[in-house]
Design a protein around this motif. Structure first.
Motif, short mmCIF file in Angstrom:
data_model
loop_
_atom_site.label_atom_id
_atom_site.label_comp_id
_atom_site.label_asym_id
_atom_site.label_seq_id
_atom_site.Cartn_x
_atom_site.Cartn_y
_atom_site.Cartn_z
N MET A 199 22.19 -32.84 -25.89
CA MET A 199 23.38 -32.73 -24.68
C MET A 199 22.93 -31.19 -24.22
SD MET A 199 25.02 -35.78 -25.07
CE MET A 199 26.39 -35.38 -24.50
N PRO A 223 23.80 -28.33 -21.32
CA PRO A 223 24.58 -27.96 -20.17
C PRO A 223 23.88 -27.41 -19.16
CG PRO A 223 25.43 -26.90 -22.33
CD PRO A 223 23.97 -27.66 -22.63
N GLN A 242 17.43 -21.25 -26.05
CA GLN A 242 17.41 -22.67 -26.72
C GLN A 242 17.31 -23.87 -25.80
OE1 GLN A 242 20.91 -23.79 -29.15
NE2 GLN A 242 19.73 -24.83 -30.52
N CYS A 271 28.82 -29.28 -18.91
CA CYS A 271 28.51 -29.99 -20.17
C CYS A 271 28.44 -31.36 -19.84
CB CYS A 271 29.44 -29.64 -21.17
SG CYS A 271 29.36 -27.77 -21.75
N VAL A 278 22.67 -33.90 -30.57
CA VAL A 278 22.57 -32.16 -30.65
C VAL A 278 23.23 -31.63 -29.51
CG1 VAL A 278 21.36 -30.38 -31.18
CG2 VAL A 278 20.53 -32.35 -32.31
N PRO A 279 24.39 -31.25 -29.39
CA PRO A 279 24.87 -30.60 -28.24
C PRO A 279 24.51 -29.14 -28.20
CG PRO A 279 26.59 -30.89 -29.72
CD PRO A 279 25.39 -31.46 -30.65
N LEU A 280 24.24 -28.61 -27.12
CA LEU A 280 23.58 -27.29 -26.98
C LEU A 280 24.82 -26.38 -26.15
CD1 LEU A 280 19.95 -27.88 -25.84
CD2 LEU A 280 21.10 -27.68 -28.18
N ALA A 281 24.92 -25.08 -26.71
CA ALA A 281 25.76 -24.12 -26.20
C ALA A 281 25.50 -24.00 -24.51
CB ALA A 281 25.92 -22.93 -26.85
N GLY A 282 26.50 -23.87 -23.68
CA GLY A 282 26.20 -23.42 -22.30
C GLY A 282 27.39 -23.53 -21.43
#
Lengths: 241, 241
Positions: free
Chosen positions: A13, A15, A30, A101, A123-127
């Protein structure tokens, strides 16, 4: 990132930027790595996603990517088709919304739910996320908060919805965030200033992460002294203690 | 970043990593730039912040930085003192929590509120936030959601709180997120599986962004077949539709 080499199918996922020309500032290393390695995309808006990937200059030929659009709503037949594509893909899949997001105030959650059922690793990624940024910038309590999505369009229902949010804040102390389609911002601001008591604090957070970013928290009485113009500027509103 | 050269005092809200050894993966280029230019810090935990800045290898001599701790709660005299430091500083100030976003489920909001009153520009930066990641990864609706903070410690009150969250979800459809001090995770999991109906979906999201990240959403009845062990692992819980 080693999972990308294993047999477990992965749905990232990812952002995306909230404002123009910020992709090199707000996307994490990342995210860049994941986008480079990903042959399969599910996008809220194909054109926006193609433009983003292109602007990142990753050395990817866009036409070699498999890209699907996330219709609203995503019908069950499409979900089955998309899940099947993820399972059969030789690399990981990415979900992208138009801004911010995926799955938050944006489409995507149905596909994630189906992915969980099928054993796909999500797998959610920070953003960037405009609600999180507005909350951080507001000065309101972040110990308990509700994002209420969009207010009703009908003026009478909208006025009642604002009163309900205010009552909820007073009852529970939970910070209340909400948004509006940008071309209706000014009419919402007018309604907020009319409906909320003069002493209530209101945060108006516009063009978050952008060049015109402005985040201000004032009492309603003070906002009335200089009513802001946020016509067509993406904005998050919050009331809190 | 040009504001750092003007006379307007700035307070950056800077997210930090959630998991060990992820700083080069999850921090944006913008965060790195801001940290490089900042002589004044307000930190939830001085040791953690010093270690983070040091690990980023920014060429900064930590001892030249002015660093203050964000006590919980921050007493009015400290707020006045800190605001004064920001106004008089020759460069921007940064607020850092121990992990994730300052001001969200962490201290800092009082200082931001005071900054707004004093005309300091508050600039939140995009970065890791465990609630946002859990919501994206859960497959639950992100159109409306509430973060409820920590559950009560007392078992009876906690059981009642879980029932109240479930009733709120059923009444409003709003996804409900909450957390617990990591060493109490397993007792909360036991309580959730006892209190929630078998068909209710529960997401347990642990070690977000870390090597041991696991985000799973199952029906309560299915969780009961293999009760997870999340003792001392930072975890976000969510129930949704």
């Amino acid at each position: 990132m080693s999972d990308t080499q294993t047999q477990v199918p992965i749905l990232y996922m990812v952002p995306t930027p909230l404002a123009e020309d910020t992709h090199f500032a707000v996307l994490t290393p990342q995210i860049i790595e994941v986008l480079k390695s990903c042959p399969l995309f599910f996008c809220e808006n194909l054109r926006t996603s193609r433009r983003l990937i292109s602007s990142l200059k990753l050395g990817i030929v866009i036409d070699t990517l498999e890209m699907h659009e996330l219709d609203k709503p995503l019908v069950p037949a499409k979900i089955i088709e998309y899940i099947d594509r993820i399972v059969k893909s030789k690399g990981p899949a990415c979900m992208l919304s138009e801004a911010g997001c995926p799955g938050i105030a944006d489409p995507g959650a149905e596909l994630v739910a189906a992915a969980h059922k099928r054993g796909i690793k999500v797998v959610p990624l920070a953003g960037p996320n405009s609600m999180t940024l507005a909350l951080m910038g507001s000065g309101f309590s972040g110990q308990r908060y509700t994002f209420n999505g969009y207010l009703p369009i009908d003026p009478e229902k909208r006025s009642k919805a604002i009163t309900a949010l205010y009552n909820e804040l007073k009852r529970t102390g939970t910070t209340q965030l909400f948004m509006e389609t940008p071309f209706r911002n000014n009419s919402v601001i007018k309604e907020l200033l009319k409906t909320l008591p003069p002493e209530q604090l209101l945060c108006i957070a516009s063009d978050l992460t952008g060049k015109g970013e402005v985040i201000e928290t004032h009492k309603v009485a003070d906002w009335k002294l200089a009513v802001p113009d946020r016509h067509k500027i993406p904005t998050i509103f919050a009331i809190g203690l």
